[in-house]
Scaffold this motif. Structure first.
Motif, PDB file in Angstrom:
ATOM      1  N   UNK A  26       0.814  -1.215   0.000  1.00 51.95           N
ATOM      2  CA  UNK A  26       0.000   0.000   0.000  1.00 51.95           C
ATOM      3  C   UNK A  26       0.851   1.269   0.000  1.00 51.95           C
ATOM      4  N   UNK A  27       2.102   1.154   0.400  1.00 57.43           N
ATOM      5  CA  UNK A  27       2.999   2.315   0.487  1.00 57.43           C
ATOM      6  C   UNK A  27       3.748   2.450  -0.842  1.00 57.43           C
ATOM      7  N   UNK A  28       3.040   2.912  -1.839  1.00 62.37           N
ATOM      8  CA  UNK A  28       3.544   2.930  -3.214  1.00 62.37           C
ATOM      9  C   UNK A  28       4.408   4.158  -3.493  1.00 62.37           C
ATOM     10  N   UNK A  29       5.285   4.010  -4.489  1.00 60.43           N
ATOM     11  CA  UNK A  29       6.022   5.159  -5.000  1.00 60.43           C
ATOM     12  C   UNK A  29       5.000   6.122  -5.579  1.00 60.43           C
ATOM     13  N   UNK A  30       5.167   7.402  -5.306  1.00 60.00           N
ATOM     14  CA  UNK A  30       4.241   8.395  -5.839  1.00 60.00           C
ATOM     15  C   UNK A  30       4.914   9.760  -5.889  1.00 60.00           C
ATOM     16  N   UNK A  31       4.235  10.680  -6.536  1.00 56.78           N
ATOM     17  CA  UNK A  31       4.681  12.071  -6.534  1.00 56.78           C
ATOM     18  C   UNK A  31       3.462  12.942  -6.268  1.00 56.78           C
ATOM     19  N   UNK A  32       3.694  14.114  -5.730  1.00 59.67           N
ATOM     20  CA  UNK A  32       2.607  14.992  -5.317  1.00 59.67           C
ATOM     21  C   UNK A  32       2.484  16.177  -6.274  1.00 59.67           C
ATOM     22  N   UNK A  33       1.315  16.809  -6.231  1.00 58.94           N
ATOM     23  CA  UNK A  33       1.023  17.926  -7.123  1.00 58.94           C
ATOM     24  C   UNK A  33       1.453  19.275  -6.571  1.00 58.94           C
ATOM     25  N   UNK A  34       1.941  19.286  -5.325  1.00 60.30           N
ATOM     26  CA  UNK A  34       2.422  20.530  -4.743  1.00 60.30           C
ATOM     27  C   UNK A  34       3.622  20.239  -3.851  1.00 60.30           C
ATOM     28  N   UNK A  35       4.451  21.266  -3.644  1.00 64.18           N
ATOM     29  CA  UNK A  35       5.533  21.143  -2.676  1.00 64.18           C
ATOM     30  C   UNK A  35       4.903  20.902  -1.314  1.00 64.18           C
ATOM     31  N   UNK A  36       5.628  20.196  -0.447  1.00 61.77           N
ATOM     32  CA  UNK A  36       5.114  19.960   0.901  1.00 61.77           C
ATOM     33  C   UNK A  36       6.242  19.745   1.884  1.00 61.77           C
ATOM     34  N   UNK A  37       5.905  19.946   3.127  1.00 60.30           N
ATOM     35  CA  UNK A  37       6.800  19.632   4.235  1.00 60.30           C
ATOM     36  C   UNK A  37       6.124  18.513   5.012  1.00 60.30           C
ATOM     37  N   UNK A  38       6.894  17.478   5.332  1.00 64.56           N
ATOM     38  CA  UNK A  38       6.368  16.431   6.202  1.00 64.56           C
ATOM     39  C   UNK A  38       7.201  16.404   7.469  1.00 64.56           C
ATOM     40  N   UNK A  39       6.537  16.051   8.562  1.00 60.69           N
ATOM     41  CA  UNK A  39       7.212  16.087   9.849  1.00 60.69           C
ATOM     42  C   UNK A  39       6.588  15.030  10.766  1.00 60.69           C
ATOM     43  N   UNK A  40       7.379  14.048  11.191  1.00 65.57           N
ATOM     44  CA  UNK A  40       6.837  13.066  12.132  1.00 65.57           C
ATOM     45  C   UNK A  40       6.536  13.742  13.470  1.00 65.57           C
ATOM     46  N   UNK A  41       5.475  13.307  14.137  1.00 67.89           N
ATOM     47  CA  UNK A  41       5.080  13.916  15.397  1.00 67.89           C
ATOM     48  C   UNK A  41       5.626  13.161  16.606  1.00 67.89           C
ATOM     49  N   UNK A  42       6.473  12.152  16.360  1.00 68.63           N
ATOM     50  CA  UNK A  42       7.062  11.348  17.439  1.00 68.63           C
ATOM     51  C   UNK A  42       8.255  10.587  16.874  1.00 68.63           C
ATOM     52  N   UNK A  43       9.039   9.985  17.763  1.00 72.12           N
ATOM     53  CA  UNK A  43      10.143   9.115  17.330  1.00 72.12           C
ATOM     54  C   UNK A  43       9.557   7.930  16.574  1.00 72.12           C
ATOM     55  N   UNK A  44      10.227   7.500  15.515  1.00 76.32           N
ATOM     56  CA  UNK A  44       9.688   6.414  14.702  1.00 76.32           C
ATOM     57  C   UNK A  44      10.804   5.671  13.987  1.00 76.32           C
ATOM     58  N   UNK A  45      10.527   4.407  13.656  1.00 80.38           N
ATOM     59  CA  UNK A  45      11.482   3.645  12.843  1.00 80.38           C
ATOM     60  C   UNK A  45      11.014   3.549  11.386  1.00 80.38           C
ATOM     61  N   UNK A  46       9.961   4.278  11.027  1.00 79.83           N
ATOM     62  CA  UNK A  46       9.560   4.371   9.628  1.00 79.83           C
ATOM     63  C   UNK A  46      10.684   5.106   8.890  1.00 79.83           C
TER      64      UNK A  46
END
Length: 85
Positions: A26-46
């Motif tokens: 389900x976690x496919x390669x993709x591209x988005x239509x706008x610039x974005x910032x992503x930020x995890x809200x906790x420590x993670x091993x993702x």
């Protein structure tokens, strides 16, 4: 009422929650239509991976529109803030 959007996450405003039971397919390669910032809200091993790059620890990232990328599943649920620019 729960609605299946066909996406591997639940979105509430800027917050996206990915369940640890999400399949890798389900976690496919993709591209988005706008610039974005992503930020995890906790420590993670993702992990996060750009096309043709080595996966990296998930941290605050700027993703330019049109650039292929994906998430790589970790062991626990993931909460991200996604800021569309």
């Amino acid at each position: 009422i729960s609605v299946d959007t066909g996406r591997p996450y639940i979105e509430k405003g800027e917050i996206r929650t990915f369940n640890s039971s999400t399949s890798e397919e389900e976690l496919v390669w993709h591209r988005d239509y706008e610039d974005r910032i992503i930020e995890p809200l906790h420590e993670t091993d993702w992990k996060f991976q750009y096309d043709n790059k080595v996966p990296e620890s998930l941290k605050r990232l700027f993703i330019r529109k049109g650039v292929y990328h994906r998430l790589i599943k970790g062991t626990k649920n993931l909460k991200l803030r996604v800021i569309k620019l």
